[in-house]
Motif scaffolding. Structure first.
Motif, mmCIF file in Angstrom:
data_model
loop_
_atom_site.group_PDB
_atom_site.id
_atom_site.type_symbol
_atom_site.label_atom_id
_atom_site.label_comp_id
_atom_site.label_asym_id
_atom_site.label_seq_id
_atom_site.Cartn_x
_atom_site.Cartn_y
_atom_site.Cartn_z
ATOM 1 N N LEU A 242 36.406 68.462 -15.880
ATOM 2 C CA LEU A 242 37.037 67.629 -16.904
ATOM 3 C C LEU A 242 36.611 66.263 -16.978
ATOM 4 C CD1 LEU A 242 40.233 69.621 -17.014
ATOM 5 C CD2 LEU A 242 38.499 69.849 -18.874
ATOM 6 N N LYS A 243 36.450 65.734 -15.962
ATOM 7 C CA LYS A 243 36.208 64.150 -15.631
ATOM 8 C C LYS A 243 34.913 63.923 -15.961
ATOM 9 C CE LYS A 243 35.834 60.798 -12.062
ATOM 10 N NZ LYS A 243 35.945 60.405 -10.604
ATOM 11 N N GLU A 244 33.976 64.940 -15.681
ATOM 12 C CA GLU A 244 32.625 64.439 -15.812
ATOM 13 C C GLU A 244 32.062 65.106 -17.219
ATOM 14 O OE1 GLU A 244 31.120 62.905 -13.699
ATOM 15 O OE2 GLU A 244 31.908 63.166 -11.623
ATOM 16 N N MET A 245 32.603 65.904 -17.970
ATOM 17 C CA MET A 245 32.064 66.321 -19.078
ATOM 18 C C MET A 245 31.752 65.288 -20.217
ATOM 19 S SD MET A 245 34.992 68.741 -20.908
ATOM 20 C CE MET A 245 35.035 70.121 -19.809
ATOM 21 N N LYS A 246 32.701 64.287 -20.207
ATOM 22 C CA LYS A 246 32.885 63.248 -21.389
ATOM 23 C C LYS A 246 31.561 62.561 -21.373
ATOM 24 C CE LYS A 246 37.592 62.508 -19.986
ATOM 25 N NZ LYS A 246 38.841 61.939 -19.711
ATOM 26 N N ILE A 247 30.900 61.987 -20.395
ATOM 27 C CA ILE A 247 29.812 61.129 -20.514
ATOM 28 C C ILE A 247 28.459 61.822 -21.031
ATOM 29 C CG2 ILE A 247 28.059 59.559 -19.100
ATOM 30 C CD1 ILE A 247 30.402 58.900 -17.473
ATOM 31 N N PRO A 248 28.140 63.231 -20.619
ATOM 32 C CA PRO A 248 27.055 63.788 -21.177
ATOM 33 C C PRO A 248 27.358 64.007 -22.711
ATOM 34 C CG PRO A 248 27.699 65.035 -19.331
ATOM 35 C CD PRO A 248 28.686 63.694 -19.628
ATOM 36 N N ALA A 249 28.570 64.289 -23.027
ATOM 37 C CA ALA A 249 28.848 64.347 -24.640
ATOM 38 C C ALA A 249 28.642 62.996 -25.173
ATOM 39 C CB ALA A 249 30.270 65.058 -24.840
ATOM 40 N N PHE A 250 28.884 61.905 -24.628
ATOM 41 C CA PHE A 250 28.759 60.632 -25.308
ATOM 42 C C PHE A 250 27.441 60.244 -25.375
ATOM 43 C CE2 PHE A 250 28.291 56.035 -24.581
ATOM 44 C CZ PHE A 250 28.946 55.448 -25.728
ATOM 45 N N ILE A 251 26.497 60.519 -24.439
ATOM 46 C CA ILE A 251 25.217 60.323 -24.362
ATOM 47 C C ILE A 251 24.402 61.076 -25.503
ATOM 48 C CG2 ILE A 251 22.972 60.767 -23.067
ATOM 49 C CD1 ILE A 251 24.616 60.566 -20.532
ATOM 50 N N SER A 252 24.628 62.247 -25.699
ATOM 51 C CA SER A 252 24.169 63.132 -26.735
ATOM 52 C C SER A 252 24.537 62.624 -28.055
ATOM 53 C CB SER A 252 24.237 64.559 -26.442
ATOM 54 O OG SER A 252 25.810 64.724 -26.768
ATOM 55 N N VAL A 253 25.640 62.149 -28.310
ATOM 56 C CA VAL A 253 25.961 61.636 -29.526
ATOM 57 C C VAL A 253 25.898 60.364 -29.782
ATOM 58 C CG1 VAL A 253 28.084 61.283 -31.071
ATOM 59 C CG2 VAL A 253 27.728 63.596 -29.877
ATOM 60 N N ALA A 254 26.184 59.436 -28.702
ATOM 61 C CA ALA A 254 26.289 57.881 -28.977
ATOM 62 C C ALA A 254 24.737 57.278 -28.959
ATOM 63 C CB ALA A 254 26.862 57.354 -28.151
ATOM 64 N N GLY B 224 19.591 73.560 -17.717
ATOM 65 C CA GLY B 224 18.744 74.171 -18.510
ATOM 66 C C GLY B 224 19.608 74.685 -19.807
ATOM 67 N N PRO B 225 20.835 75.182 -19.901
ATOM 68 C CA PRO B 225 21.436 75.681 -21.209
ATOM 69 C C PRO B 225 21.989 74.120 -21.981
ATOM 70 C CG PRO B 225 22.377 76.787 -19.531
ATOM 71 C CD PRO B 225 21.420 75.743 -18.807
ATOM 72 N N SER B 226 22.401 73.137 -21.096
ATOM 73 C CA SER B 226 22.631 72.148 -21.846
ATOM 74 C C SER B 226 21.633 71.156 -22.427
ATOM 75 C CB SER B 226 23.421 71.070 -20.934
ATOM 76 O OG SER B 226 24.753 71.649 -20.163
ATOM 77 N N LEU B 227 20.558 71.325 -22.188
ATOM 78 C CA LEU B 227 19.519 70.404 -22.588
ATOM 79 C C LEU B 227 19.003 70.637 -24.371
ATOM 80 C CD1 LEU B 227 16.930 70.117 -19.710
ATOM 81 C CD2 LEU B 227 18.186 68.280 -20.791
ATOM 82 N N ASP B 228 19.145 72.416 -24.559
ATOM 83 C CA ASP B 228 18.869 72.866 -26.043
ATOM 84 C C ASP B 228 19.945 72.113 -26.574
ATOM 85 O OD1 ASP B 228 20.239 75.218 -24.267
ATOM 86 O OD2 ASP B 228 20.810 75.279 -26.501
ATOM 87 N N ILE B 229 21.222 72.050 -26.343
ATOM 88 C CA ILE B 229 22.255 71.362 -27.179
ATOM 89 C C ILE B 229 22.145 70.047 -27.162
ATOM 90 C CG2 ILE B 229 24.692 70.886 -27.046
ATOM 91 C CD1 ILE B 229 25.089 73.663 -25.232
ATOM 92 N N LEU B 230 21.644 69.101 -26.172
ATOM 93 C CA LEU B 230 21.159 67.714 -26.404
ATOM 94 C C LEU B 230 20.142 67.578 -27.357
ATOM 95 C CD1 LEU B 230 21.271 64.986 -25.214
ATOM 96 C CD2 LEU B 230 19.386 65.708 -23.827
ATOM 97 N N ILE B 231 19.265 68.361 -27.485
ATOM 98 C CA ILE B 231 18.227 68.391 -28.561
ATOM 99 C C ILE B 231 18.726 68.438 -30.001
ATOM 100 C CG2 ILE B 231 15.989 69.405 -29.427
ATOM 101 C CD1 ILE B 231 15.503 70.241 -26.526
ATOM 102 N N LYS B 232 19.493 69.354 -30.135
ATOM 103 C CA LYS B 232 20.137 69.813 -31.433
ATOM 104 C C LYS B 232 20.951 68.919 -31.854
ATOM 105 C CE LYS B 232 20.677 74.203 -30.857
ATOM 106 N NZ LYS B 232 20.094 74.468 -29.829
ATOM 107 N N ILE B 233 21.996 68.473 -31.033
ATOM 108 C CA ILE B 233 23.395 67.401 -31.386
ATOM 109 C C ILE B 233 22.614 66.325 -31.369
ATOM 110 C CG2 ILE B 233 23.695 66.371 -28.993
ATOM 111 C CD1 ILE B 233 26.571 67.254 -29.719
ATOM 112 N N MET B 234 21.516 65.774 -31.029
ATOM 113 C CA MET B 234 20.887 64.485 -31.311
ATOM 114 C C MET B 234 20.288 64.559 -32.740
ATOM 115 S SD MET B 234 19.514 63.012 -27.827
ATOM 116 C CE MET B 234 18.509 61.444 -28.636
#
Length: 724
Positions: free
Chosen positions: A606-618, A697-707
């Protein structure tokens, strides 16, 4: 458009079937009192985590929704919240059935001692997740069409034009609506995948490194304090996270085609591309995926109602191939009657080489490429084939050897999938232009309900094995669940191949839409689309954006691995502490403190999930406001290319390490078995691969599409407001 309400019957029926299968599972007995207690502990841990996670995510969803409503228009915020809600519901339902099905799967194996009946129970549970993913995703998207496209008239001829809002930002209304819906799905997927991935791998690594490597305890031994947390992680990461991931891929591929065709209509003008043809081609992906869902339901029910089989791998593959084949047949008939009336000259204008059948042919290309990529993933990760069997043999040389060999295997495994993806893009584009590339992505995921059902059954079987071990069931029970789990690892690798492949195809289509979206209010009329669709790769902004974008997946992955390792390190210290300080724990005379390990995983994720989401959107937003749309175009190119390669490498190397370990445990390596030095080395390899295959692996395809989706929504803003 008026008859679109009728199309809702398909996803609503899928949700009804999911409910029936949910009840079918709940009717089965849970087994002994001890089994029920362990299952309850897993259920409570999973519910606590996901409730906390969704409460936290809801705050972000509300703020982003308000921001989009103010910045763009109110309906974009509503669509965003709707997408987030549908994705969250799918994840919640899937996780709940997994926590109820696990103990029942273990009990069926205990009572029947037959792999066929156990497979049916696990798959029935997994089908609830699969049907929920497709059902909720399509229900929400069809409602976007009905409410905003039809009732609010966003798909009327006078509204497929560029509108300018109070901030001087211009856009086509319905493209913003569906993009907002897709972004909502993507946000939930990012949090679910990242949060669940960190949770499950922190617990898994802690349990393995101390329990299996240092103390030579069996997997899921009840004396190991991290076992409950590990089993909780399977549900929140590999079920809820997986479902949200593929739901996001599913919607992303559909909206990429819709946005592309609406911008094509605007740029060409009604003289070259009529409104009637535009509406038909914008609805075509909905009809296509609805028929894919019907096909998937048939494939799912094939396994549930078929007589028991002793070949789970064959049965699951048969279900997938049946779903794919029926999708091809049903959609061919639909295409023939639905698109047959579009004038040939209009189809020629948008690059359809084989008339109205062109998008169907592109979708077939996508399905074939997706299956081949999936089979390649199976080849590199299954213990049936040479790469993973060799990896097991190399474990005799120790941890360093098995890790180095696994890295080489993962790197080698990138080439052929990338080659197939290249062919898929070239052929689908040749068939029907960029719309064809989008249709190839839709084809890959058109029967996503079947794919997710197969993927979700694996973690349920894994949990069942954990329960059987912790409650001391007969060894034959664990053999059944281990066999199903091993097959599940392989089928999960196939599912990840579909997700990664579709991410690449959908990202290209979204990227094309991103460039089209830069067209201003005066750009409609007689237009050469190829001239509009240009990005100057030798521009300093574009190439610097591409270089920066190519580095982003590595930075993103490093953060995820660090997050897993930090939480896992705390878990290792806690497990060691309990064995040291709790008298009689090693001898089985005392119970470990499972709750403390669950808390460590929960707090870490819960502590660490915020920054990856921020990276992908921001990242695309900040880059756009500083450097403008050309830089962001390069950013998307670089992120997509390096992200796809890194995702394939991570998924395949991690899967091979995992199944290489299981190959030794099954006694398939001469002179080696559980507890041997080779086995301990393979456990280390598996532990290294855990965050790669289930988090990175699974998070990278989300990074691509969310960006890509974020950039598509925001390009209208930062093409007006940027510093340089």
């Amino acid at each position: 458009m008026n008859g679109l309400w009728v199309l809702l019957i398909v996803p609503v029926f899928a949700l009804f079937l999911a409910r029936l299968n949910f009840k079918r599972v709940l009717k089965l007995p849970e087994g002994t009192k001890e089994m029920q207690e362990v299952a309850k502990a897993i259920r409570v841990g999973a519910n606590t985590f996901i409730n906390h996670e969704y409460r936290m995510i809801s705050i972000y969803v509300v703020f982003i929704g308000i921001g989009l409503s103010i910045l763009i228009d109110w309906y974009v915020g509503i669509a965003f919240v709707s997408g987030a809600l549908m994705s969250a519901l799918a994840g919640m339902v899937g996780m709940k059935i997994a926590t109820y099905a696990n103990v029942r799967v273990a009990n069926v194996a205990r009572e029947e001692r037959k792999i066929g009946k156990t497979l049916k129970t696990a798959f029935t549970g997994g089908s609830v997740m699969g049907l929920s993913v497709a059902g909720f995703a399509l229900t929400g998207l069809i409602l976007m069409y009905v409410i905003f496209g039809d009732i609010f008239g966003q798909l009327n001829p006078e509204n497929i034009v560029i509108r300018i809002n109070w901030l001087n930002i211009n856009y086509i209304p319905f493209t913003m609506t569906v993009s907002g819906y897709a972004l909502g799905c993507s946000i939930i997927a990012m949090f679910d995948r990242v949060g669940g991935g960190i949770y499950t791998k922190a617990a898994d690594m802690g349990a393995d490194l101390v329990g299996k490597t240092e103390l030579a305890l069996p997997e899921d031994d009840r004396r190991n304090p991290a076992t409950i947390a590990d089993n909780v992680g399977d549900n929140v990461g590999d079920v809820a996270g997986l479902g949200a991931d593929l739901l996001e891929s599913y919607i992303g591929s559909i909206i990429s085609a819709v946005v592309l065709i609406l911008y094509t209509n605007f740029l060409l003008g009604p003289e070259q591309f009529s409104h009637d043809s535009t509406i038909k081609l914008s609805l075509f992906p909905l009809f296509f995926t609805a028929l894919g869902l019907i096909s998937a339901m048939i494939g799912i029910m094939y396994i549930i109602f078929r007589k028991n089989s002793e070949n789970p791998h064959g049965e699951l593959n048969r279900s997938l191939f049946m779903s794919a084949f029926l999708t091809l047949v049903f959609t061919f008939v639909m295409t023939w009657f639905y698109l047959g009336g579009i004038p040939a000259e209009e189809l020629d204008t948008i690059g359809f080489k084989f008339g109205f059948l062109s998008p169907w042919i592109s979708a077939v290309v996508g399905i074939v490429v997706g299956i081949i990529i999936g089979l390649l993933a199976e080849y590199y990760t299954s213990e049936k084939y040479k790469p993973t069997r060799n990896l097991s043999e190399f474990a005799k040389g120790g941890p360093a050897i098995v890790i180095t060999k696994g890295l080489a295997l993962g790197m080698r495994s990138v080439f052929l999938p990338a080659f197939m993806l290249m062919l898929g893009i070239l052929i689908s584009y040749e068939m029907s232009g960029l719309y064809g590339v989008a249709m190839a992505a839709i084809g890959m995921l058109s029967f996503v309900a079947a794919t997710v059902s197969v993927d979700s059954y694996g973690p349920i079987a894994d949990n069942a094995g954990g329960i059987s071990e912790m409650t001391g069931l007969h060894e034959s029970v664990r053999k059944i669940t281990d066999k199903l789990d091993s097959v599940g690892n392989t089928t999960a690798a196939i599912g990840k191949g579909f997700a990664i492949g579709s991410a690449g195809l959908a990202a290209l289509s979204l990227f094309a839409s991103y460039i089209y979206a830069q067209a201003g209010p005066g750009d409609s009329g007689i237009v050469n689309l190829n001239q509009v669709l240009q990005l100057n790769l030798i521009s300093s902004k574009t190439i610097s954006g591409a270089i920066f974008g190519a580095s982003l997946p590595f930075f993103f992955s490093a953060f995820l691995i660090d997050a897993v390792v930090n939480a896992a390190n705390k878990m290792v210290s806690e497990v060691r502490r309990q064995f040291k300080e709790i008298p009689g724990l090693m001898e089985g005379k005392s119970d470990p403190d499972y709750e403390r390990c669950i808390r460590i995983s929960s707090e870490g994720s819960l502590k660490e999930m915020k920054i990856p989401a921020f990276i992908s959107v921001a990242t695309p937003i900040i880059s756009g406001f500083i450097f403008g749309p050309d830089f962001v175009g390069g950013l998307l190119v670089g992120t997509t290319l390096s992200g796809i390669m890194l995702a394939i490498f991570s998924a395949n190397s991690g899967g091979a390490w995992d199944n290489g370990k299981k190959n030794i445990e099954a006694g398939n390596v001469e002179g080696e078995g559980k507890g041997s030095d080779a086995h301990k080395a393979s456990v280390v390899g598996d532990t290294v691969g855990d965050p790669l295959k289930d988090t990175v692996g699974p998070s990278l395809d989300i990074l691509i599409k969310i960006m890509s989706v974020t950039s598509l929504i925001m390009v209208s803003v930062f093409k007006v407001y940027h510093l340089f």
